[in-house]
Design a protein around this motif. Structure first.
Motif, PDB file in Angstrom:
ATOM      1  N   LEU A 215       0.865  -1.183   0.000  1.00 37.13           N
ATOM      2  CA  LEU A 215       0.000   0.000   0.000  1.00 37.13           C
ATOM      3  C   LEU A 215       0.903   1.234   0.000  1.00 37.13           C
ATOM      4  O   LEU A 215       1.571   1.531   0.987  1.00 37.13           O
ATOM      5  N   SER A 216       0.901   1.962  -1.119  1.00 32.47           N
ATOM      6  CA  SER A 216       1.786   3.115  -1.254  1.00 32.47           C
ATOM      7  C   SER A 216       1.300   4.279  -0.403  1.00 32.47           C
ATOM      8  O   SER A 216       0.145   4.326   0.041  1.00 32.47           O
TER       9      SER A 216
ATOM     10  N   GLU B 222       0.758   7.279  -1.443  1.00 30.43           N
ATOM     11  CA  GLU B 222      -0.255   8.024  -2.193  1.00 30.43           C
ATOM     12  C   GLU B 222      -1.638   7.386  -2.043  1.00 30.43           C
ATOM     13  O   GLU B 222      -2.646   8.075  -1.800  1.00 30.43           O
ATOM     14  N   ARG B 223      -1.716   6.068  -2.173  1.00 31.82           N
ATOM     15  CA  ARG B 223      -3.003   5.380  -2.046  1.00 31.82           C
ATOM     16  C   ARG B 223      -3.539   5.473  -0.617  1.00 31.82           C
ATOM     17  O   ARG B 223      -4.745   5.628  -0.405  1.00 31.82           O
ATOM     18  N   ALA B 224      -2.644   5.374   0.366  1.00 31.19           N
ATOM     19  CA  ALA B 224      -3.074   5.475   1.759  1.00 31.19           C
ATOM     20  C   ALA B 224      -3.655   6.860   2.059  1.00 31.19           C
ATOM     21  O   ALA B 224      -4.685   6.985   2.730  1.00 31.19           O
TER      22      ALA B 224
ATOM     23  N   ALA C  37      -4.969   8.939  -0.134  1.00 29.26           N
ATOM     24  CA  ALA C  37      -6.241   9.071  -0.863  1.00 29.26           C
ATOM     25  C   ALA C  37      -7.365   8.367  -0.121  1.00 29.26           C
ATOM     26  O   ALA C  37      -8.485   8.899   0.004  1.00 29.26           O
ATOM     27  N   ALA C  38      -7.094   7.166   0.395  1.00 27.91           N
ATOM     28  CA  ALA C  38      -8.113   6.430   1.145  1.00 27.91           C
ATOM     29  C   ALA C  38      -8.483   7.172   2.419  1.00 27.91           C
ATOM     30  O   ALA C  38      -9.669   7.220   2.798  1.00 27.91           O
TER      31      ALA C  38
ATOM     32  N   ASN D 219     -10.819  10.029   1.514  1.00 28.27           N
ATOM     33  CA  ASN D 219     -12.164   9.539   1.179  1.00 28.27           C
ATOM     34  C   ASN D 219     -12.960   9.209   2.436  1.00 28.27           C
ATOM     35  O   ASN D 219     -14.154   9.536   2.539  1.00 28.27           O
TER      36      ASN D 219
ATOM     37  N   ALA E 223       1.120   6.224   5.636  1.00 33.83           N
ATOM     38  CA  ALA E 223       1.664   7.040   4.546  1.00 33.83           C
ATOM     39  C   ALA E 223       2.961   7.726   4.976  1.00 33.83           C
ATOM     40  O   ALA E 223       3.932   7.781   4.213  1.00 33.83           O
TER      41      ALA E 223
END
Length: 414
Positions: A300-301, A303-305, A307-308, A311, A358
């Motif tokens: 889990l990068s 950036e994705r962390a 973004a999640a 959200n 992150a």
């Protein structure tokens, strides 16, 4: 970029040809802990080891279950064999700079002359605080330990100096001081001897002596001259032993480990040290990179962390607003509102954990970039990465854990 070549720590420790391991690097990067962990692991794999530390902290003694360390090797209890092998022996000691200097005097001068030297005020200042004395005495003690041949492996923790190169320069620096023009000038009257010597000093060198008296003070100058006269026969020995120790450091049975942290300053110092060792033809085994961060969820990068997390936080706001807008007249509606609130709390906690993840992934990426800059400059240097620990090492179990991570060579997932 390709991963760096892995440092085979256990192979190094098990090789009977490896007689000395020198841990060196900038201050505060874990040299002492690394040296102690290597000593424990080598002893538990069957070798007879002594660890020589110059660290003034008491952490090493405490972690080995010893009340205190001094200039005499102390046996460490609790060493046990691994993988069915018989355990070896582990001894540890802390350099006493002045005591080591005293031992040299006592071992190379007759009793009367040794007593005069030890009582001399200039000698007392020189042995306790002359620039480079600590580093020189560390190398002197290494030579003494190697000459005794009581251990088949000596692990050296180099002095915590401003420059990680001081211990290489110290033998030459102190030898140059003792062989220098200033000392030869002061030795000249003693070599002439008796009244003739004093006449020589008073007539032939009155101008220089007067200048030195003004600069140093008559009392200090007299102390220095007395010291030089007493030490005259020993000066050549310092140079000889310094040269012998330097050759010992260059010998095939010696292995240097440069210790660093994954930080720009520490790795710049490490790169400089690697280059200096190569210039001096010192045998470099590799780099130990301490306090490296890892993650068991590195798929889990960052950036994705992030973004999640965003959200979840945005969804929580919408849910909270819709919940406030609903009617709360019935018990069912109240229960639904409570469930919405609980869900919002869970989302908030989850978002916080995602942000922490992150941040950790950003630290990992920064450390990898720093490491890669080093390995791109020095691709020939093998590397062992040691995962950062949550706390300080305070016992043998902690040193064993460090040794296991050293042998693994890569940071454990966290």
């Amino acid at each position: 970029m390709d991963a760096p070549r892995r440092l085979p720590v256990d192979r190094l420790l098990d090789d009977p040809g490896t007689r000395i391991i020198v841990c060196c690097g900038a201050g505060g990067v874990g040299k002492t802990t690394t040296a102690a962990a290597l000593g424990v692991r080598a002893a538990e794999r069957g070798r007879k080891v002594v660890v020589l530390t110059i660290d003034p902290a008491r952490r090493l003694a405490q972690s080995m279950g010893i009340d205190s360390l001094d200039n005499t090797p102390r046996r460490v209890k609790g060493v046990q064999g691994v993988d069915g092998a018989d355990g070896g022996e582990l001894h540890a000691m802390m350099l006493d700079m002045k005591r080591t200097f005293d031992e040299i005097v006592e071992g190379h001068a007759d009793a009367e002359r040794a007593e005069a030297i030890l009582a001399n005020p200039f000698y007392q200042s020189l042995s306790a605080g002359f620039a480079g004395t600590q580093e020189y005495m560390a190398m002197e003690k290494l030579g003494q330990l190697r000459a005794r041949d009581d251990w088949d492996l000596i692990v050296v923790d180099t002095p915590p100096s401003r420059s990680a190169l001081d211990f290489l320069d110290a033998p030459k620096r102190l030898g140059s001081f003792l062989d220098g023009k200033f000392i030869r000038v002061l030795m000249a009257p003693a070599k002439v001897g008796g009244r003739a010597g004093m006449k020589f000093l008073n007539v032939g060198m009155s101008l220089m002596t007067g200048t030195l008296s003004k600069l140093m003070g008559a009392s200090l100058l007299k102390d220095v001259q007395t010291f030089v006269a007493a030490m005259d026969t020993m000066f050549g020995g310092f140079r000889t032993r310094a040269d012998a120790t330097f050759r010992l450091l260059q010998a095939p049975g010696t292995a240097f480990l440069v210790v660093a942290a994954p930080e720009p300053d520490a790795l710049r110092e490490a790169a400089y040290f690697v280059e200096r060792l190569a210039a001096e033809k010192m045998p470099l085994a590799g780099l130990v990179l301490n306090r490296v961060h890892g993650s068991g969820a590195d798929q889990l990068s960052a950036e994705r962390a992030l973004a999640a997390a965003e959200n979840l936080e945005e969804g929580g706001i919408v849910d909270q607003e819709s919940g406030n807008a609903g009617l709360r007249d019935s018990a069912a509606e109240a229960e639904a509102a409570d469930a919405d609130a609980a869900g919002a709390d869970v989302d908030e906690i989850t978002a916080g954990l995602l942000r922490l993840h992150a941040e950790r992934m950003q630290v990992i990426a920064r450390e990898q970039r720093t490491r890669d800059r080093f390995t791109s400059l020095h691709p020939e240097v093998a590397v062992a990465e040691v995962a950062a620990l949550p706390g300080d090492v305070h016992d043998l179990a902690g040193l064993r854990a460090i040794g296991e991570r050293l042998a693994a060579g890569v940071p454990a997932g966290a």
